[in-house]
Design a protein around this motif. Structure first.
Motif, PDB file in Angstrom:
ATOM      1  N   TRP A   1       0.763  -1.307  -0.120  1.00 46.40           N
ATOM      2  CA  TRP A   1      -0.164  -0.025  -0.011  1.00 46.40           C
ATOM      3  C   TRP A   1       0.761   1.279  -0.046  1.00 46.40           C
ATOM      4  O   TRP A   1       0.410   2.035  -0.473  1.00 46.40           O
TER       5      TRP A   1
ATOM      6  N   PRO B   1      -9.450  -3.838   2.999  1.00 45.27           N
ATOM      7  CA  PRO B   1      -9.164  -2.382   2.575  1.00 45.27           C
ATOM      8  C   PRO B   1      -9.793  -1.461   3.599  1.00 45.27           C
ATOM      9  O   PRO B   1      -8.917  -0.458   3.533  1.00 45.27           O
TER      10      PRO B   1
ATOM     11  N   LYS C   1      -6.898   1.210   5.150  1.00 48.06           N
ATOM     12  CA  LYS C   1      -7.114   2.645   4.869  1.00 48.06           C
ATOM     13  C   LYS C   1      -6.965   3.408   6.401  1.00 48.06           C
ATOM     14  O   LYS C   1      -6.533   4.559   6.639  1.00 48.06           O
TER      15      LYS C   1
ATOM     16  N   TYR D   1      -7.938  -2.045  -4.792  1.00 49.85           N
ATOM     17  CA  TYR D   1      -6.692  -1.705  -4.262  1.00 49.85           C
ATOM     18  C   TYR D   1      -5.664  -2.509  -4.241  1.00 49.85           C
ATOM     19  O   TYR D   1      -5.995  -3.547  -4.946  1.00 49.85           O
TER      20      TYR D   1
END
Length: 352
Positions: A55, A249, A253, A313
């Motif tokens: 990420w 996800p 985040k 993602y």
């Protein structure tokens, strides 16, 4: 022509809905990611490290992963904009590392920690660590489904989540209340949503789950030297026990949002021009010249992965995949299509 315009607009709207705005920032933040253990070791450590590294590029963050305590010297830490500790436990620093950690935080270095990091220095308390994190782990009941309640809105670590966030987790309790050190809660837990097995009054009400400190309380005040001794920021989330959680996800985040918030501290080099809309006003005009962190220009953002049936993602690199428990992905898709319908209506209306 108008239909083509609509399709292009739709693509832009969906992209705006799906991708974090932080990925386009111009500077590259460097973060030292530590998962060293001197006690219980979570089997989700490899998943956590790989997911963070997957990420990171979308937020212009570079992670250097380590379990080597010799990396904790003042000279080495000076290149990093934040230190991040995931599932660390026990006594992770030698005496050189302890001195370097305090020096780093006190010069404006930033701190982020996740889940079992609260068990670090559990048996041999070391106050600079405890106060920088905010509290020490006390215990947890058996792993079970619980509902976590958003206590702060408008924060990068809470914006991606629902107001009531329900999933399977270890609900940590703590030996003290982090608010007494100046921490502000991001999440608490609904006490009716799970079964507790011990007295947790010492940590205060509501039950703290994740929090932030504008100035890490474990810093040692500095006089003279490179600046007025402004401590860096601190973020801690007690969530993240399961491999499956690190594959979600919404959770990623949440964690990346907390880290991004620390990087906006305005106390390391990378914060100049990076996440600029989140600069704390309390430091405006302060006579401060950052001496820590990266000033490297970020590379071009990586290409977006092809959409899948689950999410758009970064692809999972380890562990068992799971869908988001929050319904956030459904919300994203619904919102994007809702906006698209409005846009289509306007375009078609203009043609009649």
């Amino acid at each position: 022509m108008k239909f083509t315009t609509f399709v292009l607009a739709l693509g832009g709207l969906v992209a705006a809905q799906e991708w974090p705005s932080e990925y386009s920032n111009p500077l590259l933040a460097k973060v030292l990611l530590c998962s060293r253990t001197d006690g219980f070791r979570h089997d989700s450590i490899p998943t956590a490290v790989k997911q963070l590294q997957a990420w990171g590029p979308y937020y212009n963050i570079s992670f250097d992963a380590t379990e080597d305590q010799t990396k904790f010297t003042s000279e080495n830490l000076a290149q990093y904009d934040a230190l991040m500790f995931v599932h660390t436990s026990g006594d992770i620093f030698d005496s050189t590392g302890q001195a370097a950690f305090v020096d780093y935080i006190s010069k404006g270095g930033n701190f982020a920690a996740v889940h079992a990091a609260a068990t670090t220095y559990l048996l041999k308390p070391w106050m600079p660590w405890t106060e920088t994190l905010g509290a020490t782990f006390l215990n947890h009941p058996k792993r079970q489904t619980a509902t976590f309640v958003k206590e702060m809105t408008g924060h990068p670590a809470t914006n991606p989540t629902p107001d009531r966030w329900t999933f399977d987790e270890e609900v940590y309790s703590f030996t003290s209340d982090p608010r007494k050190l100046g921490a502000k809660l991001l999440f608490s837990v609904d006490p009716t949503s799970y079964k507790e097995n011990s007295d947790v009054e010492a940590q205060g009400t509501p039950h703290p789950i994740a929090w932030v400190q504008e100035y890490a309380a474990g810093a040692s005040p500095k006089t003279g030297g490179p600046g007025p001794g402004i401590a860096g920021r601190s973020f801690y989330s007690s969530l993240g026990h399961n491999n499956s959680t690190w594959m979600d996800p919404t959770f990623m985040k949440h964690i990346m949002g907390g880290l991004v918030w620390t990087l906006a501290s305005n106390t390391t080099r990378v914060s100049e021009g990076l996440y600029g809309s989140d600069q704390p006003t309390v430091r405006a005009g302060a006579a401060w010249t950052p001496v820590l962190g990266s000033n490297a220009t970020a590379p071009s953002p990586p290409p977006r992965p092809a959409p899948t049936n689950t999410d758009a993602y970064p692809e999972a690199t380890s562990g068992a995949n799971t869908s988001s428990t929050s319904g956030a992905l459904v919300s994203v898709a619904s919102n994007a299509w809702a906006v698209a319908v409005v846009a289509l209506t306007a375009i078609l209306g203009a043609s009649f």
